[in-house]
Design a protein around this motif. Structure first.
Motif, mmCIF file in Angstrom:
data_model
loop_
_atom_site.group_PDB
_atom_site.id
_atom_site.type_symbol
_atom_site.label_atom_id
_atom_site.label_comp_id
_atom_site.label_asym_id
_atom_site.label_seq_id
_atom_site.Cartn_x
_atom_site.Cartn_y
_atom_site.Cartn_z
ATOM 1 N N GLN A 190 0.831 -1.194 0.000
ATOM 2 C CA GLN A 190 0.000 0.000 0.000
ATOM 3 C C GLN A 190 0.874 1.255 0.000
ATOM 4 O O GLN A 190 0.610 2.211 -0.745
ATOM 5 N N SER A 191 1.938 1.266 0.806
ATOM 6 C CA SER A 191 2.853 2.410 0.843
ATOM 7 C C SER A 191 3.509 2.623 -0.522
ATOM 8 O O SER A 191 3.631 3.757 -1.002
ATOM 9 N N LEU A 192 3.947 1.528 -1.143
ATOM 10 C CA LEU A 192 4.545 1.617 -2.474
ATOM 11 C C LEU A 192 3.541 2.170 -3.484
ATOM 12 O O LEU A 192 3.882 3.014 -4.324
ATOM 13 N N SER A 193 2.298 1.726 -3.398
ATOM 14 C CA SER A 193 1.276 2.202 -4.339
ATOM 15 C C SER A 193 0.982 3.688 -4.134
ATOM 16 O O SER A 193 0.658 4.401 -5.087
ATOM 17 N N HIS A 194 1.124 4.169 -2.890
ATOM 18 C CA HIS A 194 0.938 5.596 -2.628
ATOM 19 C C HIS A 194 1.961 6.416 -3.415
ATOM 20 O O HIS A 194 1.625 7.448 -4.013
ATOM 21 N N ILE A 195 3.219 5.973 -3.386
ATOM 22 C CA ILE A 195 4.278 6.699 -4.093
ATOM 23 C C ILE A 195 4.060 6.629 -5.596
ATOM 24 O O ILE A 195 4.138 7.641 -6.307
ATOM 25 N N LEU A 196 3.783 5.441 -6.106
ATOM 26 C CA LEU A 196 3.610 5.279 -7.546
ATOM 27 C C LEU A 196 2.418 6.071 -8.078
ATOM 28 O O LEU A 196 2.397 6.459 -9.250
ATOM 29 N N ALA A 197 1.439 6.330 -7.220
ATOM 30 C CA ALA A 197 0.272 7.106 -7.648
ATOM 31 C C ALA A 197 0.658 8.507 -8.099
ATOM 32 O O ALA A 197 -0.073 9.146 -8.861
ATOM 33 N N LEU A 198 1.813 8.992 -7.635
ATOM 34 C CA LEU A 198 2.256 10.333 -7.997
ATOM 35 C C LEU A 198 2.868 10.397 -9.398
ATOM 36 O O LEU A 198 3.045 11.482 -9.952
ATOM 37 N N GLY A 199 3.218 9.253 -9.958
ATOM 38 C CA GLY A 199 3.841 9.229 -11.280
ATOM 39 C C GLY A 199 2.847 9.535 -12.385
ATOM 40 O O GLY A 199 1.650 9.241 -12.278
ATOM 41 N N GLU A 200 3.347 10.111 -13.487
ATOM 42 C CA GLU A 200 2.472 10.511 -14.587
ATOM 43 C C GLU A 200 2.047 9.343 -15.475
ATOM 44 O O GLU A 200 1.033 9.421 -16.153
ATOM 45 N N GLY A 234 9.570 2.871 -4.893
ATOM 46 C CA GLY A 234 8.645 3.614 -5.741
ATOM 47 C C GLY A 234 9.286 4.857 -6.325
ATOM 48 O O GLY A 234 9.072 5.196 -7.498
ATOM 49 N N VAL A 235 10.074 5.567 -5.524
ATOM 50 C CA VAL A 235 10.781 6.744 -6.023
ATOM 51 C C VAL A 235 11.719 6.355 -7.156
ATOM 52 O O VAL A 235 11.768 7.007 -8.209
ATOM 53 N N LEU A 236 12.464 5.275 -6.964
ATOM 54 C CA LEU A 236 13.402 4.804 -7.994
ATOM 55 C C LEU A 236 12.673 4.458 -9.283
ATOM 56 O O LEU A 236 13.154 4.738 -10.387
ATOM 57 N N ALA A 237 11.492 3.861 -9.147
ATOM 58 C CA ALA A 237 10.727 3.459 -10.329
ATOM 59 C C ALA A 237 10.221 4.659 -11.118
ATOM 60 O O ALA A 237 9.960 4.554 -12.324
ATOM 61 N N LEU A 238 10.079 5.806 -10.464
ATOM 62 C CA LEU A 238 9.567 7.004 -11.134
ATOM 63 C C LEU A 238 10.656 7.833 -11.818
ATOM 64 O O LEU A 238 10.349 8.761 -12.566
#
Length: 329
Positions: A190-200, A234-238
């Motif tokens: 869930q925490s990871l999905s929160h970060i990824l939600a910010l990506g375009e 998640g940050v790295l993935a963005l």
């Protein structure tokens, strides 16, 4: 190792050592987290400034305040990065008080308030606070057993984005359902999905990139942590950088940190060390906000928020875990 990455890692170690020598008897997990907050901004810790910010915090909070709990040093570190820590401390307390209209008071909520005070324009505070409550309600409604106080920090950070509430909810849910089969902890996913939600990008490519990074590092014998560390993945993935280049940087940063005191066999642990290595690698690829044209700012602002979210949420989680471990020993 690239020269810029080596300098970043050196700064990280120097920051950790300054913070550790300035504030004794803290959890060993807290020092590198606070060093990460400073290093992500390219700043060198100043002992006198940190102590002054500690005194400001003490003067403005009571002995039982959540600002004096396990997130205390993270808040002090964030205050030290501001030009006017007295004013920012006042803003933190005001934001915290308003957030308590939507949440139970907690140390996670102090991190949320501190981050909003540091990063958002005061003219947006009320909007962000209301949006934080709305986003958290959506989280709680969808995942009532997974959502807890720690998610208030993510809700506040998501609220600073330009995305509307329904878009955020949709992105979080899509990412969660894609990623959940690959990791045991629903809370960390869930925490990871929160970060990824910010990506375009769309949910599928963002999640695929996160999984590819995880698997590529694992193939090199580097297993990324699947607890609170997942947020930084998640940050790295963005990041807009080739996967192989990023993995190489992380691998070299991890090897460097492993050679440093406190990061070896008797240090904070291999998974936490790899998370810090990822933080160091990410710093060189987050664009400078001041160099961007207006049309390109939204995506970059989201990335900066994601980076801060991961670092601060990890700081709070690591501190809480360390405190729990200490009280049980």
């Amino acid at each position: 190792m690239r020269e810029e990455l080596r300098k970043r890692c050196d700064l990280f170690i120097e920051n950790r050592d300054i913070i550790k020598s300035t504030f004794g008897w803290e959890s060993p997990y807290v020092y590198p987290m606070c060093a990460g907050i400073l290093t992500s901004r390219g700043s060198l810790a100043e002992a006198d400034r940190l102590l002054n910010c500690r005194d400001i915090l003490k003067a403005n909070t009571g002995p039982f305040s959540n600002f004096r709990g396990v997130s205390k040093l993270a808040v002090i570190t964030m205050l030290s990065l501001t030009a006017n820590p007295e004013m920012v401390m006042e803003q933190m307390l005001t934001i915290y008080g308003r957030l308590k209209e939507y949440f139970w008071g907690s140390e996670y909520l102090t991190v949320a308030a501190a981050t909003v005070a540091e990063m958002a324009d005061p003219s947006r505070y009320e909007e962000i606070i209301r949006k934080t409550g709305s986003i958290y309600s959506r989280m709680k409604s969808t995942h009532p057993f997974l959502t807890s106080g720690e998610d208030s920090a993510f809700a506040a950070l998501l609220a600073m984005s330009e995305l509307n509430d329904s878009c955020i909810e949709r992105e979080m849910e899509q990412c969660y359902h894609i990623l959940k089969p690959y990791f045991f902890s629903g809370n960390s996913v869930q925490s990871l999905s929160h970060i990824l939600a910010l990506g375009e990008d769309f949910a599928e490519p963002k999640c695929r990139r996160a999984l590819e990074l995880f698997d590529t590092l694992k193939s090199r014998g580097l297993k990324y942590g699947t607890g609170y560390e997942l947020a930084t993945l998640g940050v790295l993935a963005l990041l807009d950088v080739e996967k192989d280049i990023l993995v190489q940087d992380i691998t070299e940063a991890d090897a460097f940190l492993k050679s440093q005191k406190g990061f070896g066999a008797f240090g904070v642990g291999a998974r936490q060390r790899l998370m810090y290595a990822g933080m160091m690698a990410s710093c060189d690829y987050v664009p400078d906000l001041h160099s961007m044209q207006t049309a390109a700012l939204n995506g970059v602002v989201a990335l900066v928020i994601a980076q801060q979210a991961a670092i601060c949420a990890s700081a709070a989680a690591a501190s809480a875990a360390a405190a729990s471990s200490s009280s049980n020993s």
